[in-house]
Design an enzyme around this catalytic site. Structure first.
Site, PDB file in Angstrom:
ATOM      1  N   CYS A   8       0.840  -1.206   0.000  1.00 11.16           N
ATOM      2  CA  CYS A   8       0.000   0.000   0.000  1.00 11.16           C
ATOM      3  C   CYS A   8       0.876   1.258   0.000  1.00 11.16           C
ATOM      4  O   CYS A   8       1.698   1.464   0.895  1.00 11.16           O
ATOM      5  CB  CYS A   8      -0.920  -0.006   1.214  1.00 11.16           C
ATOM      6  N   ASP A  34      -0.536  16.667  -1.606  1.00 14.39           N
ATOM      7  CA  ASP A  34      -0.883  15.792  -2.726  1.00 14.39           C
ATOM      8  C   ASP A  34       0.139  15.988  -3.845  1.00 14.39           C
ATOM      9  O   ASP A  34       0.543  17.122  -4.141  1.00 14.39           O
ATOM     10  CB  ASP A  34      -2.292  16.114  -3.222  1.00 14.39           C
ATOM     11  N   HIS A  50      -3.887   0.900   8.358  1.00 14.37           N
ATOM     12  CA  HIS A  50      -4.436   0.681   7.017  1.00 14.37           C
ATOM     13  C   HIS A  50      -5.905   0.283   7.070  1.00 14.37           C
ATOM     14  O   HIS A  50      -6.259  -0.727   7.680  1.00 14.37           O
ATOM     15  CB  HIS A  50      -3.664  -0.423   6.290  1.00 14.37           C
ATOM     16  N   ASN A  89     -13.170  10.321  -0.860  1.00 18.78           N
ATOM     17  CA  ASN A  89     -13.698   9.518  -1.955  1.00 18.78           C
ATOM     18  C   ASN A  89     -13.761   8.053  -1.521  1.00 18.78           C
ATOM     19  O   ASN A  89     -12.840   7.558  -0.873  1.00 18.78           O
ATOM     20  CB  ASN A  89     -12.794   9.646  -3.188  1.00 18.78           C
ATOM     21  N   GLY A  95     -14.707   7.753  -6.890  1.00 19.09           N
ATOM     22  CA  GLY A  95     -13.462   8.209  -7.507  1.00 19.09           C
ATOM     23  C   GLY A  95     -12.236   7.930  -6.656  1.00 19.09           C
ATOM     24  O   GLY A  95     -11.217   8.619  -6.778  1.00 19.09           O
ATOM     25  N   HIS A 100      -6.390   3.331   0.633  1.00 26.50           N
ATOM     26  CA  HIS A 100      -6.027   3.564   2.041  1.00 26.50           C
ATOM     27  C   HIS A 100      -6.744   4.860   2.371  1.00 26.50           C
ATOM     28  O   HIS A 100      -6.480   5.892   1.726  1.00 26.50           O
ATOM     29  CB  HIS A 100      -4.503   3.691   2.173  1.00 26.50           C
ATOM     30  N   HIS A 102      -8.341   8.346   3.194  1.00 30.61           N
ATOM     31  CA  HIS A 102      -7.703   9.663   3.292  1.00 30.61           C
ATOM     32  C   HIS A 102      -8.753  10.751   3.140  1.00 30.61           C
ATOM     33  O   HIS A 102      -9.744  10.589   2.435  1.00 30.61           O
ATOM     34  CB  HIS A 102      -6.615   9.822   2.228  1.00 30.61           C
TER      35      HIS A 102
HETATM   36  P1  5GP Z   1      -8.277   9.429  -4.321  1.00 37.76           P
HETATM   37  O1  5GP Z   1      -8.634   9.544  -5.768  1.00 37.76           O
HETATM   38  O2  5GP Z   1      -7.913   8.009  -3.945  1.00 37.76           O
HETATM   39  O3  5GP Z   1      -9.297  10.033  -3.399  1.00 37.76           O
HETATM   40  O4  5GP Z   1      -6.991  10.331  -4.123  1.00 37.76           O
HETATM   41  C1  5GP Z   1      -5.693   9.852  -4.171  1.00 37.76           C
HETATM   42  C2  5GP Z   1      -4.786  11.051  -4.190  1.00 37.76           C
HETATM   43  O5  5GP Z   1      -3.467  10.609  -3.927  1.00 37.76           O
HETATM   44  C3  5GP Z   1      -4.737  11.775  -5.535  1.00 37.76           C
HETATM   45  O6  5GP Z   1      -5.135  13.136  -5.352  1.00 37.76           O
HETATM   46  C4  5GP Z   1      -3.287  11.648  -5.975  1.00 37.76           C
HETATM   47  O7  5GP Z   1      -2.794  12.802  -6.622  1.00 37.76           O
HETATM   48  C5  5GP Z   1      -2.562  11.375  -4.670  1.00 37.76           C
HETATM   49  N1  5GP Z   1      -1.353  10.586  -4.813  1.00 37.76           N
HETATM   50  C6  5GP Z   1      -1.211   9.447  -5.545  1.00 37.76           C
HETATM   51  N2  5GP Z   1       0.036   8.968  -5.419  1.00 37.76           N
HETATM   52  C7  5GP Z   1       0.701   9.832  -4.596  1.00 37.76           C
HETATM   53  C8  5GP Z   1       2.029   9.848  -4.089  1.00 37.76           C
HETATM   54  O8  5GP Z   1       2.879   8.986  -4.360  1.00 37.76           O
HETATM   55  N3  5GP Z   1       2.363  10.888  -3.258  1.00 37.76           N
HETATM   56  C9  5GP Z   1       1.457  11.860  -2.922  1.00 37.76           C
HETATM   57  N4  5GP Z   1       1.888  12.830  -2.109  1.00 37.76           N
HETATM   58  N5  5GP Z   1       0.184  11.848  -3.375  1.00 37.76           N
HETATM   59  C10 5GP Z   1      -0.192  10.846  -4.196  1.00 37.76           C
HETATM   60 ZN    ZN Z   2      -2.385   1.357   3.605  1.00 39.25          ZN
END
Ligand code: 5GP
Ligand code: ZN
Length: 116
Positions: A8, A34, A50, A89, A95, A100, A102
């Site tokens: 993860c 992000d 997790h 989300n 989306g 994990h 957040h």
């Molecule tokens: P979700 O779509 O799952 O709600 O949001 C995932 C977020 O994680 C996205 O806004 C994406 O830009 C961010 N993200 C994905 N990989 C990484 C990473 O390796 N580092 C950071 N800081 N953000 C990440």
């Molecule tokens: Zn995790």
């Protein structure tokens, strides 16, 4: 157990195995920028434990810990005067890309509603 999932991405960030631009952390949560910001301020808040999705949370104190850290981010980034958005989300229709849980904290520009 929810503690750590080896494959993860956000577990690895929480454990310091993958670098992130950390804004705030405590023993239970981490807040970091992000990698693909959608607003001038775009911070993610995660629990160190997790849980893949909101539906998987078994320890509901996690919610309070996430929102307490979100409040710290709001203070650190001075978002309160102009306002901000908090988003979680969940699964495909929500989306969710990273499995994990957040919170997204978005600020620094006006937001539209409803989201696309
Ligand atoms: P979700 O779509 O799952 O709600 O949001 C995932 C977020 O994680 C996205 O806004 C994406 O830009 C961010 N993200 C994905 N990989 C990484 C990473 O390796 N580092 C950071 N800081 N953000 C990440
Ligand atoms: Zn995790």
């Amino acid at each position: 157990m929810p503690d750590f999932k080896a494959d993860c991405l956000f577990c690895k960030i929480a454990a310091g195995q993958i670098k992130a631009d950390i804004v705030y952390q405590d023993d239970r949560t981490v807040a970091f920028n992000d990698i693909n910001p959608q607003a001038p301020v775009h911070v993610l808040v995660i629990p160190k434990d997790h849980y893949a999705t909101l539906d998987d949370v078994t320890d509901r104190s996690i919610y309070r810990e996430l929102f307490d850290t979100a409040a710290k981010v709001v203070e650190l980034k001075k978002l309160s005067a102009d306002g901000y958005r908090v988003v979680a989300n969940c699964k495909e229709n929500g989306g969710q890309a990273v499995a994990h849980i957040h919170l997204h904290i978005l600020g620094g520009r006006p937001m539209k509603w409803p989201p696309g």
